[in-house]
Design a protein around this motif. Structure first.
Motif, short mmCIF file in Angstrom:
data_model
loop_
_atom_site.label_atom_id
_atom_site.label_comp_id
_atom_site.label_asym_id
_atom_site.label_seq_id
_atom_site.Cartn_x
_atom_site.Cartn_y
_atom_site.Cartn_z
N GLY A 65 0.80 -1.23 0.00
CA GLY A 65 0.00 0.00 0.00
C GLY A 65 0.82 1.27 0.00
N ALA A 66 1.96 1.26 -0.68
CA ALA A 66 2.86 2.42 -0.68
C ALA A 66 2.14 3.66 -1.21
CB ALA A 66 4.09 2.14 -1.51
N THR A 67 2.39 4.77 -0.55
CA THR A 67 1.83 6.06 -0.98
C THR A 67 2.92 7.02 -1.48
OG1 THR A 67 1.93 6.86 1.29
CG2 THR A 67 -0.15 5.88 0.56
N SER A 68 4.17 6.56 -1.41
CA SER A 68 5.30 7.37 -1.86
C SER A 68 6.35 6.45 -2.46
CB SER A 68 5.90 8.16 -0.69
OG SER A 68 7.16 8.70 -1.02
N PHE A 69 7.00 6.91 -3.52
CA PHE A 69 8.08 6.12 -4.10
C PHE A 69 9.24 5.96 -3.14
CE2 PHE A 69 5.89 7.76 -7.92
CZ PHE A 69 5.67 6.57 -8.59
N ASP A 70 9.40 6.91 -2.21
CA ASP A 70 10.50 6.82 -1.25
C ASP A 70 10.37 5.62 -0.32
OD1 ASP A 70 11.71 9.08 -2.24
OD2 ASP A 70 10.74 10.44 -0.80
N GLN A 71 9.16 5.05 -0.21
CA GLN A 71 8.96 3.87 0.63
C GLN A 71 9.51 2.60 -0.01
OE1 GLN A 71 4.58 5.21 1.08
NE2 GLN A 71 4.89 3.80 2.76
N MET A 72 9.80 2.63 -1.29
CA MET A 72 10.22 1.43 -2.02
C MET A 72 11.71 1.20 -1.84
SD MET A 72 7.92 2.02 -5.46
CE MET A 72 6.16 2.30 -5.34
N THR A 73 12.07 0.62 -0.71
CA THR A 73 13.47 0.56 -0.28
C THR A 73 14.34 -0.36 -1.12
OG1 THR A 73 12.80 -1.10 1.36
CG2 THR A 73 12.96 1.18 2.11
N ASN A 74 13.75 -1.31 -1.87
CA ASN A 74 14.57 -2.19 -2.71
C ASN A 74 14.61 -1.72 -4.16
OD1 ASN A 74 11.93 -2.83 -3.30
ND2 ASN A 74 12.27 -5.04 -3.39
N VAL A 75 14.14 -0.50 -4.40
CA VAL A 75 14.24 0.13 -5.71
C VAL A 75 15.30 1.22 -5.61
CG1 VAL A 75 13.00 1.46 -7.48
CG2 VAL A 75 11.82 -0.35 -6.22
N SER A 76 16.16 1.31 -6.61
CA SER A 76 17.27 2.26 -6.53
C SER A 76 16.75 3.69 -6.39
CB SER A 76 18.15 2.15 -7.78
OG SER A 76 17.49 2.67 -8.91
N LYS A 77 17.57 4.52 -5.73
CA LYS A 77 17.19 5.91 -5.50
C LYS A 77 16.97 6.64 -6.82
CE LYS A 77 18.60 9.98 -2.86
NZ LYS A 77 19.65 10.55 -1.96
N ASP A 78 17.83 6.37 -7.82
CA ASP A 78 17.69 7.04 -9.11
C ASP A 78 16.39 6.66 -9.79
OD1 ASP A 78 20.10 8.28 -8.77
OD2 ASP A 78 21.24 6.91 -10.05
N LEU A 79 16.02 5.37 -9.76
CA LEU A 79 14.78 4.94 -10.40
C LEU A 79 13.57 5.51 -9.66
CD1 LEU A 79 13.18 3.43 -12.48
CD2 LEU A 79 13.47 1.32 -11.15
N ARG A 80 13.65 5.58 -8.34
CA ARG A 80 12.54 6.18 -7.58
C ARG A 80 12.34 7.63 -7.99
NH1 ARG A 80 14.07 5.44 -1.59
NH2 ARG A 80 15.96 4.42 -2.29
N ALA A 81 13.44 8.35 -8.16
CA ALA A 81 13.34 9.75 -8.57
C ALA A 81 12.75 9.87 -9.98
CB ALA A 81 14.71 10.41 -8.51
N THR A 82 13.18 8.98 -10.86
CA THR A 82 12.66 8.99 -12.23
C THR A 82 11.16 8.72 -12.25
OG1 THR A 82 14.79 8.28 -13.14
CG2 THR A 82 12.83 7.90 -14.50
#
Length: 405
Positions: A65-82
């Motif tokens: 139930g993530a509401t922010s990409f920043d919660q996706m800890t196993n996804v790279s920081k660059d991809l989260r920003a993209t």
């Protein structure tokens, strides 16, 4: 709060309608894995990574139930920003939330406009808590085309079909409001039941609209809901109700594996033509044949026949005996539904003694015939009571929108 007013004042016929605000970025919430992979590809994720990355997004969106990409800890920081630059994790807007004295909850949800020539649309979704389970009643269309005489939704014209993501988003909103996410605490402001266990365990497509007139979206929504690594609602816990769109019934069974419910309500064509007008196109004999050949139907997966009890219309002992005869040989169970009144309705609910006598005839013939307890009547959330205020955009309004562009 007030409902979105999509009507025009009598003194404003010539005033141009304001262009609706469109979401600047699309939401990823409710998308199938294939659609998630397309979204990832559009922002440059290499093809060899698409399957893995789509699985990660599916887990975070639909299991956690993530509401922010920043919660996706196993996804790279660059991809989260993209992803954050291109997409959102927005849910539909909750216009109103009502809680019945019996614990039933109804949400009026506002969906974004789908384009510059459309307006935001509204649908209603209902959560029904019961002992050991919780059922979410979802909508598949804004409005309806079927004009069943006992159904309030049928008094609202069809505005449009919902997308698969919009159907799934109704479950997402319910889990948000109930704090019903795996491994996460209830969000601030959530209304959380206290009886333990998973709160949404069953899905019924019995809200606004005829699901089989929007089967592609319903199929894809069920795919997302039933994903064991995501929302995790088993297909046997998902029931699709149809008023009898016979040509699509086999496809529903083959492509979704969902349980089937038939909105029957009459055992004679002359009466069903009035109560459920689609019967004029697909009469009872055709409907019964489609039920007999429904993929997967068995004594372990019985077809549910819904029968609303209308005083003096379809509730006689003769009707009960005819119902038993009609369903002979079918793996069936019968839900008797006390009619739920709504403003302007032409019908009244059968007396309780009449309902009990009807149920007894059906039961003695060997069919389960529970009488569905009305839930949420005080907030107009019961069966047949759902209706939003969304209206189809008139030609004059559409021209004004085009001019505003």
């Amino acid at each position: 709060m007030t409902l979105l007013d999509l009507t025009r004042r009598p003194d404003a016929d010539d005033a141009p309608a304001p262009a609706p605000a469109l979401a600047a970025k699309p939401s990823l919430v409710g998308l199938t894995r294939a659609r998630l992979a397309e979204a990832l590809s559009s922002v440059g994720v290499p093809e060899r990574q698409l399957r893995m990355r789509a699985g990660q997004l599916n887990h975070w969106l639909h299991n956690r139930g993530a509401t922010s990409f920043d919660q996706m800890t196993n996804v790279s920081k660059d991809l989260r920003a993209t992803l954050a630059e291109a997409f959102t994790l927005d849910r539909p807007e909750i216009v109103t939330e009502q809680i019945s004295s019996d614990g039933t909850r109804k949400w009026l949800l506002r969906l974004p406009a789908q384009g510059p020539r459309t307006r935001p649309a509204e649908v209603e979704t209902v959560y029904i808590p019961e002992e050991g389970r919780g059922t979410l009643c979802v909508s598949s269309q804004v409005g309806c085309t079927l004009t069943c005489s006992f159904c309030h939704t049928g008094t609202q014209v069809l505005v449009r079909n919902l997308t698969a993501a919009e159907i799934v988003a109704q479950l997402i909103v319910a889990r948000d409001r109930l704090g019903d996410w795996s491994g996460g605490a209830a969000p601030e402001g959530a209304s959380v039941p206290t009886d333990g266990g998973r709160f949404v365990t069953n899905i019924v497509f019995m809200g606004m609209g005829e699901p089989l007139y929007n089967l592609d979206a319903v199929r894809d929504a069920i795919e997302v809901m039933a994903d064991g690594e995501g929302l995790g609602i088993g297909r046997r816990k998902i029931t699709v109700s149809t008023s009898g769109v016979v040509p699509e019934m086999r496809r529903l069974g083959e492509e979704t594996g969902a349980q089937l419910a038939i909105s029957l309500h009459a055992v004679r064509d002359d009466l069903r033509d009035v109560l459920v007008p689609i019967n004029k196109k697909y009469p009872i004999a055709q409907l019964m044949e489609a039920c007999r050949t429904y993929p997967g139907a068995s004594n372990a997966r019985r077809i549910t026949f819904e029968y609303v009890m209308l005083k003096g219309v379809n509730d006689s002992p003769a009707d009960a005996r005819a119902l038993v005869k009609l369903l002979a040989g079918l793996p069936a169970k019968i839900n008797l539904i006390p009619f739920n009144p709504w403003p302007g309705s032409p019908h009244a609910c059968s007396d309780w003694a009449t309902i009990e006598a009807f149920s007894e005839i059906v039961f003695r013939a060997g069919y389960a015939s529970p009488v569905r307890t009305p839930r949420g009547r005080d907030i107009s959330a019961a069966c047949g009571q759902l209706k939003s205020e969304t209206q189809r955009v008139r030609a004059k309004d559409r021209q004004a929108l085009e001019a505003a562009e």
